[in-house]
Write an enzyme that holds these catalytic residues in place. Structure first.
Site, PDB file in Angstrom:
ATOM      1  N   ASP A 247      22.505  10.497 -16.978  1.00  0.00           N
ATOM      2  CA  ASP A 247      22.196  11.592 -17.889  1.00  0.00           C
ATOM      3  C   ASP A 247      21.166  12.465 -17.146  1.00  0.00           C
ATOM      4  O   ASP A 247      20.529  11.994 -16.199  1.00  0.00           O
ATOM      5  CB  ASP A 247      21.589  10.989 -19.171  1.00  0.00           C
ATOM      6  CG  ASP A 247      21.091  12.052 -20.121  1.00  0.00           C
ATOM      7  OD1 ASP A 247      21.801  13.061 -20.306  1.00  0.00           O
ATOM      8  OD2 ASP A 247      19.988  11.880 -20.683  1.00  0.00           O
TER       9      ASP A 247
ATOM     10  N   ASP B  21      18.826  15.285 -18.819  1.00  0.00           N
ATOM     11  CA  ASP B  21      17.610  15.563 -19.584  1.00  0.00           C
ATOM     12  C   ASP B  21      16.937  14.252 -19.992  1.00  0.00           C
ATOM     13  O   ASP B  21      17.527  13.458 -20.718  1.00  0.00           O
ATOM     14  CB  ASP B  21      17.951  16.365 -20.850  1.00  0.00           C
ATOM     15  CG  ASP B  21      18.403  17.785 -20.525  1.00  0.00           C
ATOM     16  OD1 ASP B  21      17.898  18.362 -19.554  1.00  0.00           O
ATOM     17  OD2 ASP B  21      19.253  18.315 -21.256  1.00  0.00           O
TER      18      ASP B  21
ATOM     19  N   ASP C 184      18.603   8.137 -21.776  1.00  0.00           N
ATOM     20  CA  ASP C 184      17.362   8.042 -22.552  1.00  0.00           C
ATOM     21  C   ASP C 184      17.608   8.264 -24.047  1.00  0.00           C
ATOM     22  O   ASP C 184      16.650   8.336 -24.804  1.00  0.00           O
ATOM     23  CB  ASP C 184      16.316   9.048 -22.047  1.00  0.00           C
ATOM     24  CG  ASP C 184      16.668  10.465 -22.428  1.00  0.00           C
ATOM     25  OD1 ASP C 184      17.869  10.805 -22.414  1.00  0.00           O
ATOM     26  OD2 ASP C 184      15.759  11.240 -22.770  1.00  0.00           O
TER      27      ASP C 184
END
Ligand code: BG6
Ligand code: MG
Length: 222
Positions: A9, A11, A172
């Site tokens: 991922d 961001d 996250d």
């Protein structure tokens, strides 16, 4: 069956752009007289641009205040604010441990991909100087189903030409963890507030990441 690729991922894993998304949504919210705070911003992690705007509107009981076209225009305005902030990013904004992990992954012959729903992912990578570290970036504009659907992770595996089971996914957000698990990949959760399925490996920060740790813990799902 062996570890062949790392699928990241962007961001919150490669760089902390969640803060920039927050500032851009905050600016738009203030212009529209909407309430928006950092806690609400947490729920926008991994959510598409328009989906994020709808969450802000729902939190303000204003979901029906705008037509689809108006929502599109306003979300685009937020994106212009976000893009201004992206231009301020530099190599210093790479989260700790990430660059070394990418260098080591390359040295070991692992492939690397970005599974971000952000249409700004290529520019963010350019600004932080990491574009050349990735073999492929999923085209967010072409992905039909958002995380927690596995589509974006499966697309990355396909673009890399590897079996998802031979991949580690790093995320996250809870939606992202669900997406990785549904794709059949080994899931590493970094600083995730767990509200659903648990990742296979939980880390509190990217600074705990190393290729050695990943290789030692990785267990294929087949
Ligand atoms: C995700 C972010 O990576 O990308 C979300 O976590 C964001 O907060 C989404 O809404 C879409 O990004 P963009 O850059 O296409 O508006
Ligand atoms: Mg994220």
């Amino acid at each position: 069956m062996a570890l062949k690729a790392l699928v990241f991922d962007l961001d919150g894993v490669i760089t902390d752009s969640a803060e920039l998304h927050y500032q851009a949504w905050k600016r738009l919210s203030e212009e529209l007289g909407l309430y928006f705070d950092r806690e609400q911003n947490e729920a926008l992690k991994g959510v598409s641009r328009i989906g994020s705007f709808e969450i802000i509107l729902r939190n303000n009981n204003k979901l029906d205040a705008y037509t689809e076209e108006e929502k599109e225009t306003l979300a685009n305005r937020k994106n212009e604010y976000y893009k201004e902030l992206v231009e301020t990013l530099t190599e210093k904004d790479i989260l700790p441990g990430i660059q070394q992990l990418l260098i080591d992954a390359r040295a070991m012959g692992l492939k690397t991909a970005i599974a971000s729903v952000s249409r700004n992912a290529p520019r963010v990578l350019e600004k932080i100087g990491l574009s050349d570290y990735f073999d492929t970036i999923a085209d967010a504009a072409k992905v039909k189903r958002s995380k927690p659907d596995p589509e974006i992770f499966l697309t990355c595996a396909e673009q890399l030409g590897v079996d998802p089971v031979d991949c580690i996914g790093l995320e996250d957000s809870q939606a992202g963890i669900e997406a990785i698990l549904s794709a059949g990949m080994y899931a590493v959760g970094i600083n995730v507030t767990i509200t659903g399925s648990s990742p296979d490996l939980i880390l509190s920060s990217t600074s705990e990441l190393s290729l050695e740790l990943l290789v030692r813990n990785y267990l294929p799902k087949k």
